[in-house]
Design an enzyme around this catalytic site. Structure first.
Site, PDB file in Angstrom:
ATOM      1  N   GLU A 108     -13.050  -9.250  11.805  1.00 23.64           N
ATOM      2  CA  GLU A 108     -12.245 -10.399  12.244  1.00 23.64           C
ATOM      3  C   GLU A 108     -11.020  -9.921  13.018  1.00 23.64           C
ATOM      4  OE1 GLU A 108     -13.001 -13.461  12.078  1.00 23.64           O
ATOM      5  OE2 GLU A 108     -14.644 -13.494  10.629  1.00 23.64           O
ATOM      6  N   ARG A 144     -12.642 -26.454   2.750  1.00 22.48           N
ATOM      7  CA  ARG A 144     -13.707 -27.442   2.952  1.00 22.48           C
ATOM      8  C   ARG A 144     -14.375 -27.764   1.625  1.00 22.48           C
ATOM      9  NH1 ARG A 144     -18.847 -27.487   3.901  1.00 22.48           N
ATOM     10  NH2 ARG A 144     -19.062 -25.225   3.941  1.00 22.48           N
ATOM     11  N   CYS A 188     -11.272 -16.431   2.647  1.00 18.65           N
ATOM     12  CA  CYS A 188     -11.333 -15.176   3.421  1.00 18.65           C
ATOM     13  C   CYS A 188     -10.179 -15.076   4.403  1.00 18.65           C
ATOM     14  CB  CYS A 188     -12.675 -15.059   4.136  1.00 18.65           C
ATOM     15  SG  CYS A 188     -14.007 -14.697   2.980  1.00 18.65           S
ATOM     16  N   HIS A 227     -16.473 -10.045   7.907  1.00 17.09           N
ATOM     17  CA  HIS A 227     -17.393 -11.052   7.366  1.00 17.09           C
ATOM     18  C   HIS A 227     -18.836 -10.555   7.485  1.00 17.09           C
ATOM     19  CE1 HIS A 227     -14.847 -14.920   7.242  1.00 17.09           C
ATOM     20  NE2 HIS A 227     -15.488 -14.862   6.089  1.00 17.09           N
TER      21      HIS A 227
HETATM   22  N1  PCA Z   1     -16.409 -16.014   1.790  1.00 14.74           N
HETATM   23  C1  PCA Z   1     -15.477 -17.113   1.820  1.00 14.74           C
HETATM   24  C2  PCA Z   1     -14.531 -16.849   0.673  1.00 14.74           C
HETATM   25  C3  PCA Z   1     -15.210 -15.850  -0.186  1.00 14.74           C
HETATM   26  C4  PCA Z   1     -16.304 -15.317   0.633  1.00 14.74           C
HETATM   27  O1  PCA Z   1     -17.027 -14.367   0.328  1.00 14.74           O
HETATM   28  C5  PCA Z   1     -14.807 -17.311   3.173  1.00 14.74           C
HETATM   29  O2  PCA Z   1     -15.393 -16.943   4.199  1.00 14.74           O
HETATM   30  O3  PCA Z   1     -13.694 -17.849   3.222  1.00 14.74           O
END
Ligand code: PCA
Length: 215
Positions: free
Chosen positions: A78, A88, A141, A165
């Site tokens: 990111e 959400r 996240c 991610h």
């Molecule tokens: N993904 C979520 C929060 C925890 C995770 O593994 C996110 O993308 O915010």
């Protein structure tokens, strides 16, 4: 060098979270760097407390948070975290903040301190789909990416932090037609390559490869 790598527990009704599954399968050492692995809760606030405690305990040079991004096709370092919580769905403590600043005295956004282009290049060279992402969302996240960067600014100068991610695992999409997934071995391979790039680029500027988005 010491790198703290965190993954989240399952959320949103899923039985597993690929981020923690992959993080816990990482090697203990990558390119001479010691890898410390910690699971954190998918909870606004408490996730940041857990990373803060782990930084105090292990004094890492680099903090890499990893999370699940269901629906994404590739592994995504990111670029940016923004100063807002906008859930959400409720988190694992049932909290669902809406349009709430994460840190009222913090900047609107923080850029990753990781060499995101070098990480993408390394992941692709390892044979795994990867791309820079320009939004970490507004859920836990984005929250943890922002919070850790804020901690680095205020309390831990000199440390570097950022976020990656990862897609669903195949077991998570057996009943989700048309959702992409990546196997556990592939996610581990991508993260290992990305962490190796962090070590390699610790003293030099990030690669300047094409990796932007038109929209
Ligand atoms: N993904 C979520 C929060 C925890 C995770 O593994 C996110 O993308 O915010």
């Amino acid at each position: 060098m010491k790198i703290l790598v965190t993954g989240f527990d399952p959320f949103g009704g899923e039985a597993t979270n690929p981020s923690w599954e992959a993080v816990r399968h990482l090697p203990g050492e990558i390119e001479g760097a010691t890898i410390i692995k910690v699971q954190i809760p998918t909870v606004f606030g408490r996730s940041a407390d857990a990373v803060h405690a782990a930084i105090l305990e292990h004094d890492p040079d680099v903090i890499v948070s990893v999370g699940q991004a269901g629906g994404r096709y590739s592994v995504n370092p990111e670029r940016v975290a923004i100063n807002v919580d906008d859930g959400r769905i409720p988190d694992n403590d049932g909290k669902q903040p809406i349009d709430t600043p994460i840190q009222p005295d913090g900047p609107p956004a923080y850029f990753s301190l990781l060499p995101i282009k070098a990480m993408v290049t390394a992941m692709k060279e390892a044979g795994i789909p990867s791309a820079v992402s320009n939004t970490a969302g507004t859920y836990v996240c984005n929250h943890i990416m922002y919070q850790v960067r804020y901690m680095v600014d205020r309390e831990f100068p000199g440390k570097r932090s950022g976020f990656v991610h990862v897609p669903y695992l195949p077991s998570q999409v057996v009943d989700k037609p048309n959702e992409p997934a990546l196997g556990l071995d592939e996610i581990v391979t991508a993260l290992t390559a990305g962490l190796a790039a962090i070590v390699e680029y610790s003293e030099k500027p990030d690669l300047q490869t094409v990796g932007g988005a038109l929209h």
